[in-house]
Scaffold this motif. Sequence first.
Motif, short mmCIF file in Angstrom:
data_model
loop_
_atom_site.label_atom_id
_atom_site.label_comp_id
_atom_site.label_asym_id
_atom_site.label_seq_id
_atom_site.Cartn_x
_atom_site.Cartn_y
_atom_site.Cartn_z
N MET A 1 -6.43 -5.05 19.06
CA MET A 1 -6.05 -4.03 18.09
C MET A 1 -5.13 -3.02 18.76
SD MET A 1 -8.39 -1.17 16.15
CE MET A 1 -8.64 -0.28 17.68
N ASN A 2 -4.12 -2.57 18.03
CA ASN A 2 -3.29 -1.48 18.51
C ASN A 2 -2.94 -0.57 17.34
OD1 ASN A 2 -0.84 -2.49 17.22
ND2 ASN A 2 -0.83 -4.07 18.82
N ILE A 3 -2.35 0.56 17.64
CA ILE A 3 -2.07 1.57 16.61
C ILE A 3 -1.12 1.02 15.55
CG2 ILE A 3 -1.08 3.85 16.20
CD1 ILE A 3 -3.83 3.82 17.57
N THR A 4 -0.13 0.24 15.97
CA THR A 4 0.83 -0.31 15.01
C THR A 4 0.13 -1.21 14.00
OG1 THR A 4 2.60 -0.22 16.64
CG2 THR A 4 2.93 -1.69 14.77
N GLU A 5 -0.80 -2.03 14.47
CA GLU A 5 -1.54 -2.89 13.55
C GLU A 5 -2.33 -2.07 12.53
OE1 GLU A 5 -2.26 -6.87 16.33
OE2 GLU A 5 -3.80 -5.30 16.24
N LEU A 6 -2.91 -0.96 12.97
CA LEU A 6 -3.65 -0.11 12.03
C LEU A 6 -2.71 0.52 11.00
CD1 LEU A 6 -6.24 1.71 14.35
CD2 LEU A 6 -6.53 -0.38 12.98
N ARG A 7 -1.52 0.90 11.44
CA ARG A 7 -0.56 1.47 10.48
C ARG A 7 -0.14 0.41 9.45
NH1 ARG A 7 0.44 6.53 11.97
NH2 ARG A 7 0.54 7.08 14.20
N TYR A 8 0.07 -0.81 9.91
CA TYR A 8 0.40 -1.90 8.98
C TYR A 8 -0.74 -2.08 7.96
CZ TYR A 8 4.27 -3.51 11.99
OH TYR A 8 5.44 -3.62 12.71
N LEU A 9 -1.98 -2.03 8.46
CA LEU A 9 -3.14 -2.25 7.61
C LEU A 9 -3.23 -1.20 6.49
CD1 LEU A 9 -5.82 -3.85 7.18
CD2 LEU A 9 -6.91 -2.14 8.66
N VAL A 10 -3.09 0.05 6.85
CA VAL A 10 -3.16 1.14 5.86
C VAL A 10 -2.01 1.02 4.86
CG1 VAL A 10 -3.01 3.64 5.57
CG2 VAL A 10 -4.40 2.68 7.41
N ALA A 11 -0.84 0.64 5.35
CA ALA A 11 0.32 0.49 4.45
C ALA A 11 0.09 -0.63 3.44
CB ALA A 11 1.58 0.23 5.26
N ILE A 12 -0.54 -1.73 3.87
CA ILE A 12 -0.85 -2.83 2.94
C ILE A 12 -1.75 -2.34 1.82
CG2 ILE A 12 -2.02 -5.06 2.70
CD1 ILE A 12 -1.16 -5.67 5.60
N ARG A 70 -8.95 7.38 9.83
CA ARG A 70 -9.44 8.47 10.68
C ARG A 70 -8.83 8.38 12.08
NH1 ARG A 70 -14.35 7.78 7.74
NH2 ARG A 70 -15.18 6.30 9.28
N VAL A 71 -8.76 7.16 12.61
CA VAL A 71 -8.15 6.97 13.93
C VAL A 71 -6.69 7.40 13.92
CG1 VAL A 71 -7.42 5.23 15.61
CG2 VAL A 71 -9.73 5.13 14.63
N LEU A 72 -5.97 7.01 12.88
CA LEU A 72 -4.54 7.35 12.79
C LEU A 72 -4.33 8.85 12.65
CD1 LEU A 72 -3.24 4.43 10.54
CD2 LEU A 72 -2.88 4.73 12.99
N ARG A 73 -5.22 9.52 11.92
CA ARG A 73 -5.11 10.98 11.81
C ARG A 73 -5.28 11.63 13.18
NH1 ARG A 73 -7.81 10.26 6.76
NH2 ARG A 73 -9.85 10.62 7.73
N GLU A 74 -6.24 11.12 13.97
CA GLU A 74 -6.46 11.68 15.31
C GLU A 74 -5.26 11.40 16.22
OE1 GLU A 74 -8.87 13.68 16.50
OE2 GLU A 74 -9.45 13.77 14.39
N VAL A 75 -4.70 10.19 16.09
CA VAL A 75 -3.52 9.85 16.90
C VAL A 75 -2.36 10.77 16.53
CG1 VAL A 75 -1.77 8.08 17.32
CG2 VAL A 75 -4.19 7.46 17.31
N ASP A 76 -2.13 10.97 15.25
CA ASP A 76 -1.05 11.85 14.80
C ASP A 76 -1.28 13.28 15.27
OD1 ASP A 76 0.18 9.73 13.56
OD2 ASP A 76 -0.64 10.18 11.57
#
Length: 306
Positions: A1-12, A70-76
């Motif tokens: 898992m990486n941050i880019t994959e999570l961003r793709y997931l939320v966008a889907i 939640r992870v992406l908010r913390e990363v941002d």
Amino acid sequence: MNITELRYLVAIMECGSVSAAAKRLYAAQPNVSKALKNLEEEYHLRIFERSSTGMIPTEQGRHFIEQAERVLREVDRLDRSVQEEQERCAELRVMIPHATYASYAAVDYLEQAASIERLHIHIREGGSMEALDHVLRQGYHLALLRYAVEDDEHYTHYCARRGLKMEPIMDFEYSLLTNRDGPLARKAIRDLSELDKYMEILHDDFQLPGEEGGDGVRWHVNPERRIHVYERCSQFSILQRLPTAYMWASPMPRRALEQYHLVLKKCPAQRQQMRDVLVYPDKGRLRPEEQAFVDLLHKEAASTVK
């Protein structure tokens, strides 16, 4: 898992399809599909159900996506915090040769960074071998090397083996620097022996590759009449007060020549080809303060050799 994959997931989830998510993120559709597949395989769950109306998250998938958000908010939040910290604090460690245009670039940078809340700046002058040591072993970010063109292969191989990127700044021939009112200002030197009765100033920390001690400079002609200095303020004071003194110098900004009442003369008897090259660890993009200094260095070099 990486941050880019999570961003793709939320966008889907937000767009309802892989193709729409890829379009929003300016990503290749196969990459977005692969990211979803990777996450489902890594966590052994089915995140979406595929239907004719689009991608619908499963119950497990919905909880997983909420955690991803939640992870992406913390990363941002971390990204913003780091960016704000960088705007408040600048740290830069630079090695430069005894070159007036390079020192002017350093002062230009300091003027530019004066409003930053915290400054940690180290500007050190020295020879190329010392500069390489500071970049490789002492945490300096940038080093401006100065060497004879004939030694370019040595430095190119040396830097490549140690993961240093090289960025050309200036090629030049040394000129004779002397007092504007001194005898050498009016004299054309056809043979270096004509300089024997004058006093030569040189920097004693210039060393060629492979040399064991000594200044290593190939074109000095009068070992009996030398003044060894280690910083530029001394050299300018001596040249101002001692009209019979001279030194070999790189191109200098006109305002420096005017300030110190000096003249820089081409000398047919001395045709040593020199090169200034910036080196730094090849680790991707330079930090903002590093890039700012590099841009100012190029600007000063370009205006100096006009």
